[in-house]
Design an enzyme around this catalytic site. Structure first.
Site, PDB file in Angstrom:
ATOM      1  CG  HIS A   1       0.545 -10.057  -5.046  1.00 27.34           C
ATOM      2  ND1 HIS A   1       0.008  -8.857  -5.467  1.00 27.34           N
ATOM      3  CD2 HIS A   1      -0.492 -10.922  -4.966  1.00 27.34           C
ATOM      4  CE1 HIS A   1      -1.304  -8.999  -5.632  1.00 27.34           C
ATOM      5  NE2 HIS A   1      -1.630 -10.245  -5.341  1.00 27.34           N
TER       6      HIS A   1
ATOM      7  CG  HIS B   1      -2.799 -16.272  -5.281  1.00 28.72           C
ATOM      8  ND1 HIS B   1      -2.970 -14.975  -5.697  1.00 28.72           N
ATOM      9  CD2 HIS B   1      -1.459 -16.472  -5.236  1.00 28.72           C
ATOM     10  CE1 HIS B   1      -1.797 -14.411  -5.898  1.00 28.72           C
ATOM     11  NE2 HIS B   1      -0.857 -15.311  -5.623  1.00 28.72           N
TER      12      HIS B   1
ATOM     13  CD  GLU C   1      -4.689 -12.561  -7.452  1.00 33.16           C
ATOM     14  OE1 GLU C   1      -5.439 -12.771  -6.477  1.00 33.16           O
ATOM     15  OE2 GLU C   1      -3.573 -11.999  -7.343  1.00 33.16           O
TER      16      GLU C   1
ATOM     17  NE  ARG D   1      -3.611  -2.527   2.292  1.00 33.94           N
ATOM     18  CZ  ARG D   1      -4.524  -2.966   1.448  1.00 33.94           C
ATOM     19  NH1 ARG D   1      -4.893  -2.199   0.432  1.00 33.94           N
ATOM     20  NH2 ARG D   1      -5.090  -4.148   1.601  1.00 33.94           N
TER      21      ARG D   1
ATOM     22  CG  HIS E   1      -5.174  -7.849  -7.712  1.00 33.50           C
ATOM     23  ND1 HIS E   1      -5.640  -7.417  -6.491  1.00 33.50           N
ATOM     24  CD2 HIS E   1      -4.667  -9.097  -7.491  1.00 33.50           C
ATOM     25  CE1 HIS E   1      -5.426  -8.351  -5.575  1.00 33.50           C
ATOM     26  NE2 HIS E   1      -4.832  -9.369  -6.166  1.00 33.50           N
TER      27      HIS E   1
ATOM     28  CG  ASP F   1      -9.978 -10.258  -2.347  1.00 35.04           C
ATOM     29  OD1 ASP F   1      -9.807 -11.344  -1.769  1.00 35.04           O
ATOM     30  OD2 ASP F   1      -9.046  -9.611  -2.867  1.00 35.04           O
TER      31      ASP F   1
ATOM     32  CG  ASP G   1      -7.428 -15.663  -4.920  1.00 36.22           C
ATOM     33  OD1 ASP G   1      -8.356 -16.246  -4.328  1.00 36.22           O
ATOM     34  OD2 ASP G   1      -6.600 -14.938  -4.335  1.00 36.22           O
TER      35      ASP G   1
ATOM     36  CE1 TYR H   1      -2.913  -7.087  -2.630  1.00 37.02           C
ATOM     37  CE2 TYR H   1      -2.558  -6.027  -0.502  1.00 37.02           C
ATOM     38  CZ  TYR H   1      -2.660  -7.176  -1.264  1.00 37.02           C
ATOM     39  OH  TYR H   1      -2.524  -8.404  -0.676  1.00 37.02           O
TER      40      TYR H   1
ATOM     41  CD  GLU I   1      -2.627 -14.306  -2.256  1.00 39.47           C
ATOM     42  OE1 GLU I   1      -1.844 -13.541  -2.812  1.00 39.47           O
ATOM     43  OE2 GLU I   1      -3.824 -14.445  -2.615  1.00 39.47           O
TER      44      GLU I   1
ATOM     45  CG  HIS J   1      -9.851 -13.407  -5.906  1.00 34.14           C
ATOM     46  ND1 HIS J   1      -8.732 -12.775  -6.415  1.00 34.14           N
ATOM     47  CD2 HIS J   1      -9.874 -13.106  -4.585  1.00 34.14           C
ATOM     48  CE1 HIS J   1      -8.108 -12.133  -5.447  1.00 34.14           C
ATOM     49  NE2 HIS J   1      -8.781 -12.332  -4.319  1.00 34.14           N
TER      50      HIS J   1
ATOM     51  CG  HIS K   1      -8.005 -14.270   0.808  1.00 36.80           C
ATOM     52  ND1 HIS K   1      -6.703 -14.205   0.348  1.00 36.80           N
ATOM     53  CD2 HIS K   1      -8.777 -13.823  -0.225  1.00 36.80           C
ATOM     54  CE1 HIS K   1      -6.694 -13.727  -0.898  1.00 36.80           C
ATOM     55  NE2 HIS K   1      -7.948 -13.494  -1.257  1.00 36.80           N
TER      56      HIS K   1
END
Length: 276
Positions: free
Chosen positions: A65, A212, A142, A37, A105, A225, A175, A68, A257, A178, A227
């Site tokens: 990865h 994922h 992804e 972030r 993403h 989303d 994923d 975001y 994840e 997802h 997890h």
């Protein structure tokens, strides 16, 4: 046999990722090159690069990865440009380090149509690949959960995104959370087979390079989303059994994840191994 692993922290140094993965019994791992972030990257010294490359020789399927914050679909030119710059910077570093996969993403269509968002992603990646073509690292799109504006939420959209770059090192990372949250009933044999058949007729099953591995805190089609630990969410263990026992998916690397709580990375890996 599938290779089972986790997402690990790169706090302190990217060199620490190897030991952190080893400590929980991972066979493969994923990490961030910077805070997910934050735009600013941490400095990585030439010595760290060389040490990483040496340690990497004993590991396959290391994945980075993307942050975001990236949004290659944005109609905001400054945000899209910044996203392209960071993407390019990280892709070059991944290639230098010998990282196998750079996962991202695809983007969010905020205030614009999905079609325009997809065009923006393609334009952004054209800028990336016209500047740099990776020699080792494969770029993975992804799939997303289908929250408002999400792009790459189904195989039709992923096909549109990948097709212009099919001659380059690109692929798909599935994923499981997802996919389920979007509406793919991968927790039943019928739903899993339909999911796989759709992949084969669109992106091509061989384009799927990694998984994922996450359960879902939201029900089928919940389009969020969120997890959950393996077997404790709405998917249960059946979805993971179907993936891990499948002739194609059983040969892929899997990256957990799930929430970082107590010793849950190790517990989730044990659950997956018990399924195997």
């Amino acid at each position: 046999m599938p290779r089972l692993g986790v997402h690990v922290s790169s706090a302190g140094s990217i060199i620490n990722t190897f030991e952190r993965a080893k400590q929980v019994g991972a066979e493969v791992f994923q990490f961030f090159l910077r805070s997910p972030r934050a735009w600013k990257a941490k400095d990585i010294s030439p010595e760290e690069v060389e040490t990483f490359k040496k340690l990497k020789k004993s590991w396959d399927y290391i994945m980075v990865h993307a942050p975001y914050l990236l949004n290659l679909a944005s109609q905001d030119d400054s945000l899209r440009k910044k996203s392209v710059e960071v993407f390019l910077e990280e892709l070059k570093l991944c290639d230098l380090l010998g990282v196998d996969y750079y996962n991202f993403h695809p983007g969010t269509a905020k205030g614009i149509s999905d079609e325009e968002g997809i065009r923006n992603i393609i334009r952004s990646l054209e800028e990336v690949f016209s500047t740099y073509t990776p020699k080792h690292t494969c770029v993975l799109f992804e799939n997303t959960a289908g929250e408002k504006g999400d792009l790459g939420k189904n195989f039709e959209e992923l096909k549109k995104l990948i097709e212009p770059f099919k001659d380059l090192k690109v692929g798909v990372c599935i994923d499981t959370c997802h996919a389920f949250a979007y509406g793919y009933a991968i927790n039943t044999a019928e739903g899993f087979n339909a999911f796989k058949k759709e992949a084969e007729s669109t992106v091509g099953i061989e384009s799927i390079k990694a998984v994922h591995c996450n359960d879902s805190k939201v029900p089928l089609g919940g389009k969020k989303d969120r997890h959950e630990h393996i077997g404790l969410g709405y998917m249960g263990t059946q979805a993971f059994r179907l993936f891990l026992k499948d002739p194609y998916f059983s040969n892929l690397p899997y990256y957990l994840e799930t929430p970082k709580e107590d010793d849950w990375d190790r517990k989730n890996l044990q659950t997956l191994r018990s399924i195997l």
